[in-house]
Every structure is written in structure tokens, then in C-alpha cells.
Design a protein around this motif. Sequence first.
Motif, mmCIF file in Angstrom:
data_model
loop_
_atom_site.group_PDB
_atom_site.id
_atom_site.type_symbol
_atom_site.label_atom_id
_atom_site.label_comp_id
_atom_site.label_asym_id
_atom_site.label_seq_id
_atom_site.Cartn_x
_atom_site.Cartn_y
_atom_site.Cartn_z
ATOM 1 N N ARG A 36 0.846 -1.197 0.000
ATOM 2 C CA ARG A 36 0.000 0.000 0.000
ATOM 3 C C ARG A 36 0.883 1.249 0.000
ATOM 4 O O ARG A 36 0.604 2.222 -0.708
ATOM 5 C CB ARG A 36 -0.914 0.007 1.222
ATOM 6 N N PRO A 69 -5.023 -8.038 -8.863
ATOM 7 C CA PRO A 69 -5.735 -7.921 -7.586
ATOM 8 C C PRO A 69 -4.900 -7.268 -6.481
ATOM 9 O O PRO A 69 -5.442 -6.560 -5.629
ATOM 10 C CB PRO A 69 -6.078 -9.371 -7.215
ATOM 11 N N THR A 70 -3.587 -7.466 -6.516
ATOM 12 C CA THR A 70 -2.701 -6.842 -5.534
ATOM 13 C C THR A 70 -2.847 -5.323 -5.604
ATOM 14 O O THR A 70 -3.002 -4.650 -4.581
ATOM 15 C CB THR A 70 -1.231 -7.227 -5.806
ATOM 16 N N TYR A 72 -5.304 -3.553 -7.155
ATOM 17 C CA TYR A 72 -6.665 -3.091 -6.911
ATOM 18 C C TYR A 72 -7.032 -3.136 -5.431
ATOM 19 O O TYR A 72 -7.721 -2.244 -4.929
ATOM 20 C CB TYR A 72 -7.684 -3.873 -7.750
ATOM 21 N N ARG A 73 -6.566 -4.129 -4.695
ATOM 22 C CA ARG A 73 -6.822 -4.176 -3.244
ATOM 23 C C ARG A 73 -6.143 -2.992 -2.554
ATOM 24 O O ARG A 73 -6.726 -2.356 -1.673
ATOM 25 C CB ARG A 73 -6.350 -5.505 -2.648
ATOM 26 N N ASP A 76 -8.123 0.151 -3.434
ATOM 27 C CA ASP A 76 -9.386 0.202 -2.687
ATOM 28 C C ASP A 76 -9.149 0.672 -1.253
ATOM 29 O O ASP A 76 -9.880 1.512 -0.733
ATOM 30 C CB ASP A 76 -10.072 -1.167 -2.676
ATOM 31 N N PHE A 77 -8.110 0.128 -0.614
ATOM 32 C CA PHE A 77 -7.781 0.527 0.748
ATOM 33 C C PHE A 77 -7.423 2.013 0.802
ATOM 34 O O PHE A 77 -7.912 2.749 1.658
ATOM 35 C CB PHE A 77 -6.609 -0.312 1.283
#
Length: 162
Positions: A36, A69-70, A72-73, A76-77
Amino acid sequence: MNSAYMPAEVSVDEAAFLDRAEAGCRTRGASLTPIRRMVLALLHRNPKGLKAYDLLERIKADKPGASPPTVYRALDFLIEQGLVHKIGRMNLFVACSQLCHQAQIPGLFLVCPRCNGVTELQDEEVIRTLAASLVAAGHQLESQEVEIGAICPQCRQPDSQP
């Protein structure tokens, strides 16, 4: 200064930005994981924003196993935490330059149609007036980002060729 994802080229400004973001996450009971933090750092370095797959390509340089997905997750966070905004008209993501948004007050973005530059404004009076006008018309904002097409100062210069 946190050492999680701190490449050699990180400026003092960027390190301070990331540390403030991390502190804000901790205050809210959330964690700014290394991936992140990496996504946020990349967006901070690219003020015009990046598309998700551009982020993935850059992340793969350090983490070859990274997948969509890594990214996009992480996005999203970061959006949920108010650290990143999605600019829908160009389908790209930008780091929040304000780091002080209240969840109920949307971000206001000026998007230059010539160079695709994005400028974030923090003007609660404009947003509140817009929201009141929308309510009076029976509408409500669809998202937390209000995008306005506006030619940036650089592109307004007569000799500017983006």
C-alpha cells in the motif's frame, strides 16, 4: 521515518507525506502495508496520476509476483482511507494532495483536457454550495470526486505545446 518501501530516490517531502499517511491510518486503526505504501509513493511521484496497470508494471519491477488484484486491493484501501482518488473521466488514480478530507466532503479536481494534468482543490465552500444546489434540484453527488474540465495554466500559455 518508516523504512518499509523507502527506495533510495525518496525525497524528504515524499517521506514526510508517506509518514503522515501512515500515522493517519494508524489513528483510524488501519495499517499501511508495504505494498500500500509503495502504491501511494508511486502515485505521489506521479501527480498527473497513473492507471492501475501502469502501477502494476512499476510495482512488478520490485515485486515480480504482483498481480492486478494486488494493485486493486491496495487502491481500494487507499481510497477508503482518503489517501487516493479515482479520476473517473480518465480512469486513473491520484494521491490525495490534501490528506485532510472529511469523508462527507468530496474532493474537487480540475482535469486539463490538453495535458491530462489533475489539480486537487480544497474548497469546502464551493463543494457545499454545489451539494446544496444538487439537493435543491433533487440530485445528489454520485461519488466523492467532483471532476471539472479546465485548461491548466501551463496549457493556457500561447507557446505551450503539451
